[in-house]
Design an enzyme around this catalytic site. Structure first.
Site, PDB file in Angstrom:
ATOM      1  N   SER A   7      -0.140   1.060   2.807  1.00 33.40           N
ATOM      2  CA  SER A   7      -1.425   0.428   3.096  1.00 33.40           C
ATOM      3  C   SER A   7      -1.310  -0.255   4.445  1.00 33.40           C
ATOM      4  O   SER A   7      -0.213  -0.664   4.855  1.00 33.40           O
ATOM      5  CB  SER A   7      -1.765  -0.614   2.022  1.00 33.40           C
ATOM      6  OG  SER A   7      -2.856  -1.430   2.431  1.00 33.40           O
TER       7      SER A   7
ATOM      8  N   TYR B  56       1.235  -7.841  -2.854  1.00 32.18           N
ATOM      9  CA  TYR B  56       0.763  -6.524  -2.424  1.00 32.18           C
ATOM     10  C   TYR B  56       1.219  -6.218  -1.001  1.00 32.18           C
ATOM     11  O   TYR B  56       1.763  -5.143  -0.726  1.00 32.18           O
ATOM     12  CB  TYR B  56      -0.762  -6.483  -2.519  1.00 32.18           C
ATOM     13  CG  TYR B  56      -1.370  -5.139  -2.194  1.00 32.18           C
ATOM     14  CD1 TYR B  56      -1.380  -4.119  -3.126  1.00 32.18           C
ATOM     15  CD2 TYR B  56      -1.952  -4.897  -0.948  1.00 32.18           C
ATOM     16  CE1 TYR B  56      -1.945  -2.883  -2.836  1.00 32.18           C
ATOM     17  CE2 TYR B  56      -2.519  -3.664  -0.647  1.00 32.18           C
ATOM     18  CZ  TYR B  56      -2.516  -2.665  -1.599  1.00 32.18           C
ATOM     19  OH  TYR B  56      -3.061  -1.445  -1.302  1.00 32.18           O
TER      20      TYR B  56
END
Length: 257
Positions: free
Chosen positions: A149, A165
């Site tokens: 990501s 995350y």
């Protein structure tokens, strides 16, 4: 003579595992691989979504099966890889897409919340790559695609705030490089895709907050659209990228430039 361009992207005869493949971008990437000719093993934690997608894909003529799997569980991971090898005869492609997130300020995040994200997003990707890699090493070839990501590459003072995350995705980019270095001379390529903001169950809550900022500040001033991860997935899975390994490709509309 070099291969024809159509042959470079052809995945006929190859078997792909896609984790988190029942919905969202995982389903989109699985669809792309199947359209290019690959057989599919889809895995996800929730059987109802998994069965629905496998049925849909079978109805479209794709060679697809599914297996429930928590990627942080080593035994379940091994069972997915063993089933794939047994059913299709090989494990040629792995898309490590399964992931979770937890939004909280760092001072408020509990160890349990942190650990859950790391266990799935980083440890789970390692376990799946390890198990699939063992099969690929037997054949002397394979392609692993880790779904990282842009959260692993950049952060913002305006949020979103999700330390676990961001850390897991940065770790996954590092793991991609290390696996590529470890296995490259034995025929396995390992690369990563770092999506920007795409509509999905995981991202929609954040997108609702930041879409206007994306429209104002992104080089391509919009959220990613359905289908815009298909090309890069097939590219990295196929012989079209046969001289590329250890790389992270950001698909983010220029957000990280």
């Amino acid at each position: 003579m070099s291969k024809h361009i159509r042959d470079l992207f052809d995945l006929e005869g190859r078997a792909a595992i896609v984790t988190g493949g029942s919905r969202g971008i995982g389903k989109e990437m699985a669809e792309a691989l199947a359209e290019a000719g690959a057989s599919l093993m889809l895995c996800a934690r929730r059987r109802e979504w998994l069965d629905e997608t496998v049925t849909e894909f079978a109805g479209r003529g794709f060679n697809a099966i599914g297996k429930v799997c928590d990627v942080s569980n080593e035994d379940e991971v091994r069972a997915v890889v063993d089933s794939t090898a047994r059913h299709f005869g090989s494990v040629d492609i792995l898309v490590n897409n399964a992931g979770v997130s937890w939004g909280a300020m760092p001072e408020d995040m509990t160890l349990e919340q942190w650990q859950k994200v790391i266990d799935v997003n980083l440890t789970g990707c390692f376990l799946m790559a390890q198990a699939a890699g063992r099969e690929m090493l037997k054949a002397g070839k394979g392609s692993i695609i880790n779904i990282a990501s842009i959260a692993g590459m950049t952060s913002s003072a305006n949020g979103p705030f999700y330390a676990g995350y961001a850390a897991s995705k940065a770790g996954l980019i590092g793991l991609t490089r290390e696996l590529a270095a470890s296995w490259g001379r034995r025929g396995i390529r390992v690369n990563a895709i770092a999506p920007g903001f795409f509509h999905s169950r995981l991202a929609d809550a954040v997108i609702d907050i930041y879409e206007r900022s994306i429209q104002e500040n992104n080089v391509i001033p919009r959220v990613g659209e359905a289908g815009e991860l298909k090309g890069v997935t097939v590219f990295l899975a196929s012989d079209a990228s046969s001289y590329i390994t250890g790389q992270t490709i950001a698909v983010d509309g220029g957000m990280t430039v």
